[in-house]
Scaffold this motif. Structure first.
Motif, PDB file in Angstrom:
ATOM      1  N   ILE A 173       0.851  -1.192   0.000  1.00  0.00           N
ATOM      2  CA  ILE A 173       0.000   0.000   0.000  1.00  0.00           C
ATOM      3  C   ILE A 173       0.889   1.244   0.000  1.00  0.00           C
ATOM      4  CG2 ILE A 173      -1.910   1.177   1.123  1.00  0.00           C
ATOM      5  CD1 ILE A 173      -2.516  -1.702   0.191  1.00  0.00           C
ATOM      6  N   PRO A 174       0.940   1.997  -1.126  1.00  0.00           N
ATOM      7  CA  PRO A 174       1.784   3.196  -1.184  1.00  0.00           C
ATOM      8  C   PRO A 174       1.240   4.298  -0.265  1.00  0.00           C
ATOM      9  CG  PRO A 174       1.167   2.419  -3.379  1.00  0.00           C
ATOM     10  CD  PRO A 174       0.296   1.704  -2.411  1.00  0.00           C
TER      11      PRO A 174
ATOM     12  N   ALA B 137       5.890   2.796   1.640  1.00  0.00           N
ATOM     13  CA  ALA B 137       4.703   1.942   1.534  1.00  0.00           C
ATOM     14  C   ALA B 137       4.573   1.072   2.779  1.00  0.00           C
ATOM     15  CB  ALA B 137       4.779   1.062   0.284  1.00  0.00           C
ATOM     16  N   LYS B 138       3.383   0.563   2.977  1.00  0.00           N
ATOM     17  CA  LYS B 138       3.109  -0.434   4.005  1.00  0.00           C
ATOM     18  C   LYS B 138       2.932  -1.784   3.313  1.00  0.00           C
ATOM     19  CE  LYS B 138       2.626   2.639   7.400  1.00  0.00           C
ATOM     20  NZ  LYS B 138       3.546   2.717   8.545  1.00  0.00           N
ATOM     21  N   LEU B 139       3.609  -2.801   3.842  1.00  0.00           N
ATOM     22  CA  LEU B 139       3.518  -4.156   3.296  1.00  0.00           C
ATOM     23  C   LEU B 139       2.688  -5.008   4.241  1.00  0.00           C
ATOM     24  CD1 LEU B 139       4.317  -6.297   1.215  1.00  0.00           C
ATOM     25  CD2 LEU B 139       6.423  -6.674   2.529  1.00  0.00           C
TER      26      LEU B 139
ATOM     27  N   GLU C  10       6.777  -1.530   7.403  1.00  0.00           N
ATOM     28  CA  GLU C  10       6.944  -0.279   6.666  1.00  0.00           C
ATOM     29  C   GLU C  10       8.157  -0.383   5.756  1.00  0.00           C
ATOM     30  OE1 GLU C  10       5.972   3.867   8.224  1.00  0.00           O
ATOM     31  OE2 GLU C  10       8.149   3.800   8.431  1.00  0.00           O
ATOM     32  N   ILE C  11       7.965  -0.048   4.468  1.00  0.00           N
ATOM     33  CA  ILE C  11       9.038  -0.077   3.488  1.00  0.00           C
ATOM     34  C   ILE C  11       9.386   1.368   3.142  1.00  0.00           C
ATOM     35  CG2 ILE C  11       9.813  -0.990   1.289  1.00  0.00           C
ATOM     36  CD1 ILE C  11       8.982  -3.122   3.308  1.00  0.00           C
TER      37      ILE C  11
ATOM     38  N   LYS D  30       9.027 -11.882  -1.371  1.00  0.00           N
ATOM     39  CA  LYS D  30       9.482 -11.061  -2.485  1.00  0.00           C
ATOM     40  C   LYS D  30       8.265 -10.386  -3.089  1.00  0.00           C
ATOM     41  CE  LYS D  30      12.429 -13.006  -5.114  1.00  0.00           C
ATOM     42  NZ  LYS D  30      13.090 -13.900  -6.095  1.00  0.00           N
ATOM     43  N   VAL D  31       8.357  -9.075  -3.335  1.00  0.00           N
ATOM     44  CA  VAL D  31       7.267  -8.319  -3.946  1.00  0.00           C
ATOM     45  C   VAL D  31       7.729  -7.862  -5.324  1.00  0.00           C
ATOM     46  CG1 VAL D  31       5.676  -6.391  -3.713  1.00  0.00           C
ATOM     47  CG2 VAL D  31       6.505  -7.557  -1.667  1.00  0.00           C
TER      48      VAL D  31
END
Length: 248
Positions: free
Chosen positions: A82-83, A100-102, A137-138, A224-225
């Motif tokens: 989620i950006p 973004a939130k993963l 959090e990314i 992995k995204v």
């Protein structure tokens, strides 16, 4: 009574075979040309190790006297990026995601093998699914490649009344919509490490029975995204040059 013919030969075990003949083996020659194609391929956005901590009580029926073995696998139901922050790409309506939130969710499938109080009983088996969920959090420096997202917009134009320029018309509008369809980032499961403590919540005597087992699990799950993107790459285009035996 018919006598057995002891001298009768048994059928042969041999089967027919064909000896293979060697054939010539030559390399295929290739012509190469410099090329800069545009490829639409999955791009790795981020690879992360996420630590999940869960605790659960599992009932055992029949009761156990000893846990023999516990095997585990992890299943992911959701990997969503989620950006929350963006940088505009030039003057376009496309943006690079800088934060973004993963979100992840899934379950740990556990297979518990244990013995009961029967001295010569069968090994019991209990299968359970322990759910988990969480997010991480990314940040910008954690992206291997930044996700790209196009922003859609909608515009609306208003008009004045034809005979009275002091009031608007409420029955006349002009609409403009721009819709951009984005490639959805998706996740892949790489692996997992499990660290686990299993024990009876109630102290039992040696050879005593317990009908509940408490589990404290620490799991490092590696995900992995990816997102499908277009990239121009510098390559050598390979074209096979097959020998036809003809002179040109």
């Amino acid at each position: 009574m018919k006598k057995c013919n002891c001298n009768q030969q048994q059928e042969s075990c041999a089967v027919p075979s064909t000896q293979q003949i060697p054939v010539s083996d030559d390399a295929v020659l290739n012509d190469t040309t410099v090329s800069t194609p545009i490829l639409k391929v999955p791009v790795v956005l981020v690879e992360r190790s996420l630590q999940v901590v869960v605790e659960t009580d599992i009932s055992l029926d029949p009761p156990a006297t000893e846990i023999k073995r516990v095997t585990k696998n992890v299943f992911l139901n959701q990997v969503k990026l989620i950006p929350v922050k963006f940088d505009q790409i030039g003057s376009t309506d496309y943006f690079e995601v800088t934060k973004a939130k993963l979100f992840i969710s899934g379950f740990i499938r556990k297979n518990i093998e244990y013995s009961s109080d029967d001295c010569q009983g069968v090994l019991q088996d209990r299968i359970v699914e322990v759910p988990f969920s969480g997010f991480a959090e990314i940040t910008a420096n954690e992206f291997l490649s930044k996700p790209i997202i196009g922003i859609s917009d909608s515009n609306k134009a208003y008009f004045l009344n034809d005979t009275n320029g002091e009031v608007p018309r409420l029955d006349k509008y002009f609409f403009q919509n721009s819709v951009k369809y984005n490639e959805q980032p998706y996740g892949e499961l790489i692996g997992a490490n499990f660290f686990e403590l299993d024990f009876s919540p109630v102290t039992v005597e040696p050879q005593g029975e317990f009908g509940t087992i408490r589990e404290k699990i620490v799991m490092d799950v590696f995900v992995k995204v990816l997102q499908v993107q277009q990239h121009r790459v510098g390559t050598l285009r390979i074209i096979p040059n097959l020998d036809t035996g003809l002179e040109c």
